[in-house]
Design an enzyme around this catalytic site. Structure first.
Site, mmCIF file in Angstrom:
data_model
loop_
_atom_site.group_PDB
_atom_site.id
_atom_site.type_symbol
_atom_site.label_atom_id
_atom_site.label_comp_id
_atom_site.label_asym_id
_atom_site.label_seq_id
_atom_site.Cartn_x
_atom_site.Cartn_y
_atom_site.Cartn_z
ATOM 1 N N GLN A 71 12.583 60.862 69.524
ATOM 2 C CA GLN A 71 11.325 61.623 69.498
ATOM 3 C C GLN A 71 10.183 60.829 69.027
ATOM 4 O O GLN A 71 10.278 59.674 68.183
ATOM 5 C CB GLN A 71 11.448 62.726 68.606
ATOM 6 N N ASP A 245 15.527 63.795 71.643
ATOM 7 C CA ASP A 245 17.261 63.610 71.464
ATOM 8 C C ASP A 245 17.583 64.567 70.971
ATOM 9 O O ASP A 245 18.820 65.180 71.058
ATOM 10 C CB ASP A 245 17.613 62.283 70.999
#
Ligand SMILES: Nc1ncnc2c1ncn2[C@@H]1O[C@H](COP(=O)(O)OP(=O)(O)O)[C@@H](O)[C@H]1O
Ligand SMILES: O=C(CO)[C@@H](O)[C@H](O)COP(=O)(O)O
Length: 475
Positions: A71, A245
């Site tokens: 991220q 993720d």
């Protein structure tokens, strides 16, 4: 058999799983490493994706694919779609003072929590853009679009599949797709600091205030929207929106409301799937969106699996031996306490902190005590994160690279004070992405994995001593 592919482009590596779309059974997989460092040129992610895809047997027989990624990373593109500079990753702390300035300028932490569900710290994209505007004005001026790691990979992958250039030499010569083909999803958008999970809309006013202009932003797709279909070897490859993720891990592990997931990758994260958005004005819990249309409150630490890598390096052993050593030392490591702020820390917000070891004596100066103290210190930070979630979880699920360690699995209940549910070691982020890809074909009904529950008596003294130790660290 219809196949789907899931990609996890995480901090340390790219992993690909190819699964049976109907049953979820693993058919083949591949992985390739990413370079070290907190700023990385996205071309490395592309090269690693191609290598991991190749190792996984390619996409010729695959019907749908989805990319999940680390991220928050700031990927800046110019008018032509070229990368402006190396991406600043989630664990790059240079924008810490930019984060402080942004909080002050908007009128405080509560205003940010209300606006976008999070309070800026160095990890979030909006602070990296402020840093860029202040420190590299030429690069800021050249920035025509901003996206995140999974957005960039999805965009390039869709372009390469569409033009039939999914191989390194021809891709390098292929022009990037048009900028307005960029897409993202709710989950990853919610980690930027300029998209509101509560309203489902960009806050371009906050972006403008941080960056001075409003570059093009990726279109936010819904959970089962398609990026597009591209012709592969056996027919069109559908491309799912992808996600961050942690959002993909929630999908991959089948997290349901009432579960808390503790993930021990490069970052340590604690998160839960909820039906309504959250806004924590202390900034500890980031109120992200998930990949299904719900929400994903999350606490992240900068230091997890790599703490064990570092302890293994100091002890001169491999990770399996580190695990054995840790289990030879007593709970509490005889008082040896390791505060693992090896990359600074995000929770608590101590971007310039360093790690420290306390309670060293002749008796505790052994590799076994060090191994145990490293694991206990890493887990204490995450137990604090779990407390911050203010939940009474029905299950605490443990995943991520460091959950492969038997010592971590056995020590975790002594620190968390609750039983720990451990699914079999697997790539849950990539699995979640594959699940999302399968959702483009039909609603996937994949069997849940068998889990093992680890129980042990809580040892609260370890956390008490750890809390005292965190008062004595050097910046
Ligand atoms: N058996 C193990 N014991 C402890 N750590 C492990 C073990 N296997 C892998 N790891 C660690 O897990 C990390 C990678 O985990 P992963 O979840 O893939 O991270 P990321 O997704 O952030 O790239 C590495 O730091 C690696 O050393
Ligand atoms: O910043 C966060 C979450 O907010 C991290 O969790 C990143 O998303 C990187 O994840 P890993 O590489 O550790 O999986």
């Amino acid at each position: 058999m219809t196949l789907v592919a899931g990609v996890d482009s995480s901090t340390q590596s790219c992993k690909v799983v190819i699964r049976d779309a109907t049953t979820g059974a693993l058919v083949r997989q591949g992985r390739a490493p990413h370079p070290d460092g907190t700023e990385v040129h996205p071309s490395h992610w592309w090269a690693a994706l191609l290598r991991a895809l190749e190792e996984a047997g390619g996409l010729d027989d695959v019907a749908a694919i989805s990319v999940a990624g680390q991220q928050h990373g700031m990927v800046c593109l110019d008018e032509s779609g070229a990368v402006v500079r190396e991406a600043l990753l989630w664990n790059d702390t240079r924008s810490a003072s930019a984060a402080r300035d942004l909080v002050t300028e908007l009128g405080g932490a509560q205003a940010w929590a209300d606006a976008v569900g999070l309070v800026p710290v160095a990890s979030f994209t909006v602070t990296k853009l402020r840093w860029l505007a202040e420190n590299e004005p030429d690069n800021a001026r050249r920035t025509a679009a901003v996206c995140l790691p999974h957005d960039w990979l999805t965009w390039r992958l869709a372009g390469a599949l569409r033009t039939g250039t999914l191989d390194i030499p021809s891709w390098a010569d292929a022009p990037p797709p048009p900028l307005d083909h960029l897409t993202t999803d709710r989950g990853d958008a919610s980690g930027t600091g300029y998209w509101s999970p509560a309203t489902g809309a960009y806050r371009t006013d906050l972006l403008k205030a941080a960056f001075g202009s409003i570059p093009l932003l990726p279109r936010v797709l819904g959970p089962v929207d398609e990026v597009g279909a591209a012709t592969g070897g056996a027919g069109p490859v559908l491309i799912a929106p992808g996600t961050g993720d942690n959002m993909a891990a929630a999908l991959g592990v089948g997290a349901r409301p009432g579960d808390v997931v503790v993930s021990l990758g490069t970052s340590g994260t604690v998160f839960a799937v909820t039906e309504s958005p959250s806004a924590d004005p202390t900034g500890t819990v980031a109120g992200f969106a998930d990949a299904t249309g719900r929400f994903l409150p999350l606490v992240a630490t900068l230091n997890a699996a790599r703490v064990m890598d570092a302890a293994a390096r100091i002890a001169g052993v491999g990770l399996d031996e580190l695990s054995d050593l840790a289990l030879q030392a007593p709970p509490g490591a005889g008082g040896l306490t390791l505060v693992p702020y090896l990359e600074g820390e995000r929770t608590p917000n101590r971007p310039t902190a360093t790690g420290s070891i306390h309670g060293l004596s002749l008796a505790t100066a052994t590799p076994a005590h060090l191994a145990r103290a490293a694991i206990e210190g890493m887990l204490c930070g995450l137990a604090d994160a779990l407390d911050a979630m203010s939940m009474r979880p029905e299950r605490v699920l443990l995943i991520g690279g460091a959950a492969r360690s038997e010592a971590v699995r056995r020590i975790a209940p002594t620190i968390f004070g609750v039983p720990i549910t451990v699914p079999p070691p697997a790539e849950y982020v990539a699995n979640g992405a594959a699940h999302q890809a399968a959702g483009l074909l039909a609603t996937p009904e994949w069997e849940a994995e068998d889990t093992v529950t680890y129980e042990a008596e809580a040892v609260p003294a370890i956390r008490t001593r750890y809390a005292r130790a965190t008062d004595h660290i050097l910046d």
